[in-house]
Scaffold this motif. Sequence first.
Motif, PDB file in Angstrom:
ATOM      1  N   TYR A 156      64.113 -43.329  46.613  1.00  0.00           N
ATOM      2  CA  TYR A 156      64.251 -41.904  46.903  1.00  0.00           C
ATOM      3  C   TYR A 156      64.474 -41.074  45.641  1.00  0.00           C
ATOM      4  N   ALA A 157      65.371 -41.548  44.782  1.00  0.00           N
ATOM      5  CA  ALA A 157      65.744 -40.761  43.603  1.00  0.00           C
ATOM      6  C   ALA A 157      64.566 -40.630  42.652  1.00  0.00           C
ATOM      7  N   TRP A 158      64.482 -39.482  42.025  1.00  0.00           N
ATOM      8  CA  TRP A 158      63.394 -39.181  41.091  1.00  0.00           C
ATOM      9  C   TRP A 158      64.010 -38.592  39.835  1.00  0.00           C
ATOM     10  N   TYR A 159      63.996 -39.376  38.779  1.00  0.00           N
ATOM     11  CA  TYR A 159      64.673 -38.951  37.563  1.00  0.00           C
ATOM     12  C   TYR A 159      64.030 -39.657  36.368  1.00  0.00           C
ATOM     13  N   GLY A 160      64.477 -39.295  35.170  1.00  0.00           N
ATOM     14  CA  GLY A 160      63.924 -39.921  33.965  1.00  0.00           C
ATOM     15  C   GLY A 160      62.458 -39.568  33.780  1.00  0.00           C
ATOM     16  N   ASP A 161      61.658 -40.599  33.472  1.00  0.00           N
ATOM     17  CA  ASP A 161      60.229 -40.383  33.225  1.00  0.00           C
ATOM     18  C   ASP A 161      59.363 -40.784  34.410  1.00  0.00           C
ATOM     19  N   MET A 162      59.932 -40.811  35.628  1.00  0.00           N
ATOM     20  CA  MET A 162      59.145 -41.137  36.819  1.00  0.00           C
ATOM     21  C   MET A 162      58.084 -40.071  37.045  1.00  0.00           C
ATOM     22  N   ASP A 163      56.883 -40.493  37.462  1.00  0.00           N
ATOM     23  CA  ASP A 163      55.858 -39.518  37.834  1.00  0.00           C
ATOM     24  C   ASP A 163      55.813 -39.410  39.345  1.00  0.00           C
ATOM     25  N   ILE A 164      55.533 -38.218  39.821  1.00  0.00           N
ATOM     26  CA  ILE A 164      55.648 -37.935  41.239  1.00  0.00           C
ATOM     27  C   ILE A 164      54.612 -38.688  42.069  1.00  0.00           C
ATOM     28  N   GLY A 165      53.431 -38.939  41.514  1.00  0.00           N
ATOM     29  CA  GLY A 165      52.396 -39.636  42.273  1.00  0.00           C
ATOM     30  C   GLY A 165      52.778 -41.066  42.601  1.00  0.00           C
ATOM     31  N   THR A 166      53.215 -41.824  41.594  1.00  0.00           N
ATOM     32  CA  THR A 166      53.622 -43.207  41.824  1.00  0.00           C
ATOM     33  C   THR A 166      54.853 -43.282  42.719  1.00  0.00           C
TER      34      THR A 166
END
Length: 316
Positions: A237-247
């Motif tokens: 669930y969490a989205w932080y750092g260098d995560m890309d939204i598509g993946t």
Amino acid sequence: MEVVHPPLDAVHPVPAASRRRLPLRFRSPLPRLATEVFGLRPLGGRLRAVRRITCAVLWTLAAIPVQTVLVALPAPLGRGKVAFARFFHATLCRLIGLRVRVIGTPCTEAPVLFLSNHSSWLDIPVLGGVLEAAFVSKEEVGRWPVIRTVARLGRTVFVSRTRGATRGEADVMRARLAEGGSLILFPEGTSNDGCRVLPFRSSFLAVADAARRVQPVSVVYDRIGGLPAFRRDRPLYAWYGDMDIGTHFWRLARYAGARVTVVLHEPADPATLPDRKALAAAAGRVVAESAALLRQNRPAAPLPLLAPAAATPPGA
């Protein structure tokens, strides 16, 4: 007289498989480490993700022209843009398989400044489907393809992190509140891993005096696969750092039984608190306390927004 016994394999032949030098190894289908939550999913998970992503994209493309017309309408007839934005986000949550549970009641004494914790881009459709309010977002979002179009149609207020632009952005937020529009603000200033609530920054609450009410909001993603979500599930669930939204979206869309709980705490008049630092401390305490209960799979209820001195009586 010496007795000679025949070899054991002559009497009881040993299967060829057991004479291998290396033992057989079986790979467990379950994740063994917290970092393995993003492992391979069965074919059904991939088909589910394709279906959800396709539906979300088609729904967004269909909603953009509708919201464009509603935003262009004059003020007396422009009430539909707020209601349709909420309908869009609520429908989007259903299409991506995210069930939203709401505890408490949204404050209707507009303008309201909603103060929420922030752990993922999912907070946007979740809160957008619960509250009739516009978001306050960082300036970088206004440059993302497609997302910037959706954000602008949702009348998002973009803010930068440079000190020189702070005064002008505060004036825009005050003007929106003066028009009677409510705002959703993330006082943490950034998203995190979902395992905690960062301290609320008082600088983000400089416009709180322009709101009639302030309402803290706790958001926790507490179910995955229909079961309680634990610490190892937070990266889904969490989205932080260098995560890309598509993946990130692809990985989450492959799972079923996802749920998020939104706790709407008791609203309060910002004038009842001494200053914005006291407001930030009180709202942060309320949001963090409720979020901790939800992460522990314990029941949570709306909490009152009290000044720090009143929240902890002497001798308690």
